[in-house]
Design a protein around this motif. Structure first.
Motif, PDB file in Angstrom:
ATOM      1  N   ASP A   1       1.630   2.119  13.637  1.00 24.96           N
ATOM      2  CA  ASP A   1       2.638   1.066  13.499  1.00 24.96           C
ATOM      3  C   ASP A   1       2.084  -0.128  12.734  1.00 24.96           C
ATOM      4  N   PHE A   2       0.847  -0.500  13.041  1.00 25.74           N
ATOM      5  CA  PHE A   2       0.253  -1.643  12.355  1.00 25.74           C
ATOM      6  C   PHE A   2       0.007  -1.336  10.883  1.00 25.74           C
ATOM      7  N   GLN A   3      -0.422  -0.119  10.579  1.00 31.38           N
ATOM      8  CA  GLN A   3      -0.637   0.259   9.182  1.00 31.38           C
ATOM      9  C   GLN A   3       0.666   0.171   8.394  1.00 31.38           C
ATOM     10  N   SER A   4       1.760   0.596   9.019  1.00 27.95           N
ATOM     11  CA  SER A   4       3.062   0.509   8.358  1.00 27.95           C
ATOM     12  C   SER A   4       3.437  -0.939   8.062  1.00 27.95           C
ATOM     13  N   VAL A   5       3.188  -1.822   9.037  1.00 34.03           N
ATOM     14  CA  VAL A   5       3.466  -3.245   8.839  1.00 34.03           C
ATOM     15  C   VAL A   5       2.605  -3.812   7.727  1.00 34.03           C
ATOM     16  N   LEU A   6       1.323  -3.489   7.737  1.00 32.92           N
ATOM     17  CA  LEU A   6       0.398  -4.001   6.735  1.00 32.92           C
ATOM     18  C   LEU A   6       0.800  -3.531   5.339  1.00 32.92           C
ATOM     19  N   SER A   7       1.244  -2.285   5.253  1.00 38.07           N
ATOM     20  CA  SER A   7       1.658  -1.727   3.960  1.00 38.07           C
ATOM     21  C   SER A   7       2.894  -2.436   3.416  1.00 38.07           C
ATOM     22  N   THR A   8       3.920  -2.569   4.247  1.00 34.77           N
ATOM     23  CA  THR A   8       5.154  -3.209   3.770  1.00 34.77           C
ATOM     24  C   THR A   8       4.970  -4.702   3.547  1.00 34.77           C
ATOM     25  N   PHE A   9       4.158  -5.344   4.391  1.00 36.00           N
ATOM     26  CA  PHE A   9       3.951  -6.786   4.267  1.00 36.00           C
ATOM     27  C   PHE A   9       3.237  -7.148   2.972  1.00 36.00           C
ATOM     28  N   THR A  10       2.228  -6.365   2.590  1.00 36.64           N
ATOM     29  CA  THR A  10       1.445  -6.687   1.391  1.00 36.64           C
ATOM     30  C   THR A  10       2.043  -6.115   0.112  1.00 36.64           C
ATOM     31  N   ARG A  11       3.104  -5.339   0.232  1.00 33.92           N
ATOM     32  CA  ARG A  11       3.681  -4.697  -0.953  1.00 33.92           C
ATOM     33  C   ARG A  11       4.386  -5.700  -1.865  1.00 33.92           C
ATOM     34  N   PHE A  12       4.954  -6.746  -1.279  1.00 28.53           N
ATOM     35  CA  PHE A  12       5.750  -7.689  -2.061  1.00 28.53           C
ATOM     36  C   PHE A  12       5.164  -9.095  -1.968  1.00 28.53           C
ATOM     37  N   SER A  13       5.253  -9.820  -3.075  1.00 29.89           N
ATOM     38  CA  SER A  13       4.720 -11.185  -3.087  1.00 29.89           C
ATOM     39  C   SER A  13       5.691 -12.200  -3.660  1.00 29.89           C
TER      40      SER A  13
ATOM     41  N   ASN B   1      15.717  -2.896   7.167  1.00 33.39           N
ATOM     42  CA  ASN B   1      14.511  -2.234   7.658  1.00 33.39           C
ATOM     43  C   ASN B   1      13.567  -3.240   8.316  1.00 33.39           C
ATOM     44  N   ASP B   2      12.483  -3.589   7.634  1.00 33.23           N
ATOM     45  CA  ASP B   2      11.465  -4.450   8.234  1.00 33.23           C
ATOM     46  C   ASP B   2      11.591  -5.907   7.820  1.00 33.23           C
ATOM     47  N   PHE B   3      12.583  -6.237   7.017  1.00 31.12           N
ATOM     48  CA  PHE B   3      12.659  -7.586   6.465  1.00 31.12           C
ATOM     49  C   PHE B   3      13.943  -8.312   6.879  1.00 31.12           C
ATOM     50  N   LEU B   4      13.815  -9.640   6.946  1.00 24.83           N
ATOM     51  CA  LEU B   4      14.956 -10.522   7.170  1.00 24.83           C
ATOM     52  C   LEU B   4      14.979 -11.525   6.023  1.00 24.83           C
ATOM     53  N   ALA B   5      16.164 -11.913   5.586  1.00 24.97           N
ATOM     54  CA  ALA B   5      16.296 -12.930   4.546  1.00 24.97           C
ATOM     55  C   ALA B   5      17.393 -13.904   4.954  1.00 24.97           C
ATOM     56  N   CYS B   6      17.172 -15.157   4.667  1.00 21.25           N
ATOM     57  CA  CYS B   6      18.165 -16.181   4.982  1.00 21.25           C
ATOM     58  C   CYS B   6      18.118 -17.263   3.914  1.00 21.25           C
ATOM     59  N   GLY B   7      19.126 -18.116   3.914  1.00 23.69           N
ATOM     60  CA  GLY B   7      19.157 -19.243   2.997  1.00 23.69           C
ATOM     61  C   GLY B   7      18.533 -20.470   3.621  1.00 23.69           C
ATOM     62  N   SER B   8      18.547 -21.528   2.848  1.00 24.83           N
ATOM     63  CA  SER B   8      17.986 -22.786   3.310  1.00 24.83           C
ATOM     64  C   SER B   8      18.765 -23.937   2.687  1.00 24.83           C
ATOM     65  N   GLU B   9      18.754 -25.075   3.361  1.00 20.73           N
ATOM     66  CA  GLU B   9      19.423 -26.262   2.825  1.00 20.73           C
ATOM     67  C   GLU B   9      18.581 -26.961   1.764  1.00 20.73           C
ATOM     68  N   THR B  10      17.455 -26.341   1.396  1.00 21.04           N
ATOM     69  CA  THR B  10      16.663 -26.783   0.250  1.00 21.04           C
ATOM     70  C   THR B  10      16.989 -25.956  -0.987  1.00 21.04           C
ATOM     71  N   ASN B  11      18.107 -25.215  -0.948  1.00 25.12           N
ATOM     72  CA  ASN B  11      18.566 -24.388  -2.058  1.00 25.12           C
ATOM     73  C   ASN B  11      17.593 -23.244  -2.349  1.00 25.12           C
ATOM     74  N   GLU B  12      16.981 -22.707  -1.295  1.00 26.66           N
ATOM     75  CA  GLU B  12      16.023 -21.613  -1.422  1.00 26.66           C
ATOM     76  C   GLU B  12      16.445 -20.414  -0.579  1.00 26.66           C
ATOM     77  N   VAL B  13      16.021 -19.238  -1.019  1.00 20.93           N
ATOM     78  CA  VAL B  13      16.157 -18.010  -0.241  1.00 20.93           C
ATOM     79  C   VAL B  13      14.779 -17.678   0.324  1.00 20.93           C
ATOM     80  N   SER B  14      14.692 -17.471   1.619  1.00 23.39           N
ATOM     81  CA  SER B  14      13.419 -17.142   2.274  1.00 23.39           C
ATOM     82  C   SER B  14      13.472 -15.721   2.817  1.00 23.39           C
ATOM     83  N   VAL B  15      12.380 -14.979   2.630  1.00 21.84           N
ATOM     84  CA  VAL B  15      12.276 -13.606   3.119  1.00 21.84           C
ATOM     85  C   VAL B  15      11.138 -13.526   4.132  1.00 21.84           C
ATOM     86  N   TYR B  16      11.428 -12.951   5.299  1.00 26.16           N
ATOM     87  CA  TYR B  16      10.444 -12.781   6.369  1.00 26.16           C
ATOM     88  C   TYR B  16      10.217 -11.299   6.633  1.00 26.16           C
ATOM     89  N   HIS B  17       8.974 -10.945   6.954  1.00 30.30           N
ATOM     90  CA  HIS B  17       8.720  -9.639   7.555  1.00 30.30           C
ATOM     91  C   HIS B  17       8.894  -9.793   9.057  1.00 30.30           C
TER      92      HIS B  17
END
Length: 547
Positions: A184-196, A474-490
């Motif tokens: 499970d941790f390897q899967s998280v590490l793989s998906t987390f580091t895949r995108f920047s 899947n493993d990610f969440l995305a939301c907006g912000s009142e700073t006119n930004e889109v934020s993506v979380y694992h």
């Protein structure tokens, strides 16, 4: 002296417990180090064997030596020749995928080359792979503390599970020697580091550029992710062809379908079964089901007494949808002409048992209306069906809580999730047991609906007064912000993995207060790194997670 002695005894006990925990953690790490090193060596050996075979085939691609040989292989010459072509075809396809999909991915199988091939090619590829490895390691170290907590949490859970069972369950150990916690941790590490970062794929404008505001309240993909619809204060539902928006380089994209409404719109939901059907909720409390093919409304529900903030089609029952409103009611609505008879009987019995707690309305087939009315005693901001069952609905409200209902017994919620400090503006399911919520307290939270637990709290965006959108994939969440930004979380990391700020490239934008804009809607393309995001100015961007 007695007080001092008691203090020292307590301190020693605490430190012994801490030492015991650290020793246990070190034992997990030692076991996993051995498993990973063993698996890594096996992969290297397999790669070397494959490389040797490919070199032999590439040095004799047409089997010339085989034809001149007197060995028994001459009789089966078609085999090696066929295999050579097959392997070259596979490696060529693999190289093409790497080039198009992710230049940063490692292609361990070398491409078949002629003797005249430039020797610099593998060198440049090796440099690229080394650079990628360095970047991914930097991302790991930047979030090292949280990754450490997640790893230890998974490993401790595994040990507790084994201890509860009384003996070691072989099913917990994976085939390659990994424990399930390490896998499970390897899967998280793989998906987390895949995108920047988030890369802009396309951009379009929503509404009339000469009239403001153009706030996009909702943006949603259809059943097949081929079309997406937008709605907002412009009183129009606009449907766009996704491939045209992405592939046609133009600033102005015309919708393929446009439907005009009487009031400002708050939410959209496509039917998960009937491709052309889409539901909308508006500021007058009207819930409408549209046929995008004919551009006409086919049903209108006018039972809400105040503004309806949210609507959602059931993912398992094509005729059912739920809506929530400022009148503190959550209505379960259904097309009666397609309702199954057992549901009629069930609703009738429910009404006779206890008609005082909520209203159940049964209509004839010529009259459409709600079949279940849940009175929440507080303003409802969002509603969402469980993706695997139309019997369960999550409701976010202004009382800072999420109420999780079993519609077979709606008198009382199955669970009430508490933790947010302000109104809950969105709820979305990552899976049947994982529920994400967004609030105007500037946090996202992840809940386990099965065990009624708060799993994690996410911080890093700003949201104090507006609906800024929430989407999951899947493993990610995305939301907006009142700073006119889109934020993506694992989902395993409490800080954003990446974010993108909507810029102001136009000349007229420089003179405006860019800080007054906020992200108003986001939507993920299922099974894809692609996100749709819209802001309060009416700008819509197609973004993609990239390395």
């Amino acid at each position: 002296m007695q007080i001092l002695l008691d203090f020292l005894h307590c301190l020693r006990k605490q430190k012994v417990n801490e030492l015991s925990e650290v020793q246990s953690d070190l034992q997990y790490i030692k076991e996993d180090l051995n498993s990973v090193e063993r698996h890594r060596i096996e992969l290297y050996q397999a790669r070397e064997r494959c490389s040797v075979k490919l070199k032999i085939l590439s040095s004799d691609p047409l089997g010339i030596r085989s034809r001149t040989s007197s060995r028994p292989m001459d009789r089966n010459m078609s085999g090696p020749v066929s295999n050579s072509y097959n392997i070259r075809g596979i490696t060529s396809m693999n190289f093409q995928y790497t080039k198009d999909e992710a230049k940063a991915q490692v292609n361990n199988i070398p491409r078949t080359q002629s003797k005249e091939a430039a020797p610099s090619e593998p060198t440049s590829q090796h440099k690229s792979q080394s650079g990628l490895a360095v970047m991914r390691k930097k991302r790991v170290h930047a979030q090292f503390n949280e990754l450490q907590e997640f790893y230890l949490q998974k490993r401790r859970q595994l040990v507790n599970q084994i201890e509860k069972q009384g003996n070691k369950d072989n099913t917990i150990i994976r085939r390659e020697g990994y424990s399930s916690g390490l896998a499970d941790f390897q899967s998280v590490l793989s998906t987390f580091t895949r995108f920047s970062r988030l890369r802009v794929i396309a951009e379009l404008r929503h509404g009339d550029l000469f009239h403001s505001p153009n706030i996009v309240s909702s943006i949603e993909f259809d059943r097949d992710d081929e079309l997406f619809a937008t709605a907002g204060v412009s009183r129009r539902i606009k449907v766009f062809d996704f491939s045209s928006v992405v592939n046609e380089p133009t600033d102005v994209h015309c919708p393929v379908v446009e439907m005009t409404t009487r009031s400002k719109l708050s939410c959209l939901s496509w039917n998960k079964f009937t491709k052309n059907h889409i539901a909308s909720s508006d500021y007058e409390g009207i819930v409408t089901v549209w046929d995008a093919g004919t551009q006409q409304s086919i049903m209108e529900y006018e039972e809400h007494e105040k503004r309806a903030w949210s609507v959602d089609f059931s993912p398992t029952e094509p005729s059912m949808l739920v809506s929530g409103s400022d009148d503190c009611k959550a209505l379960i609505e259904v097309c009666l002409s397609s309702m199954k008879l057992p549901l009629f009987d069930y609703m009738s019995k429910l009404h006779n048992d206890d008609p005082s707690n909520f209203q159940v309305k049964i209509w004839c087939t010529k009259q459409e209306g709600s079949v279940l009315n849940i009175d929440m005693k507080t303003n409802i901001c969002c509603v969402k069906y469980n993706p695997e069952s139309s019997k369960y609905v999550a409701v976010g409200s202004a009382d800072h809580h999420i109420h999780y209902y079993d519609l077979r017994n709606p008198c009382h919620p199955v669970s009430v999730f508490s933790g947010h400090n302000k109104a809950v503006s969105y709820v979305k399911f990552l899976s049947s047991n994982e529920l994400a919520s967004a609030s105007t307290d500037s946090t996202l939270r992840l809940w386990d609906v099965k065990d009624n637990l708060l799993v994690r709290t996410f911080r890093g965006h700003t949201n104090e007064k507006n609906f800024v959108g929430l989407t999951v994939n899947n493993d990610f969440l995305a939301c907006g912000s009142e700073t006119n930004e889109v934020s993506v979380y694992h989902k395993a990391i409490t800080k954003p993995v990446t974010w993108h700020k909507f810029g102001s490239p136009d000349v007229e934008d420089v003179e405006e207060d860019a800080g007054s804009y906020f992200i108003s809607a986001v939507c993920w393309k299922v099974g894809s790194p692609t996100i749709l995001a819209a802001n309060s100015r009416g700008t819509i961007k197609v973004l993609a997670l990239t390395a």
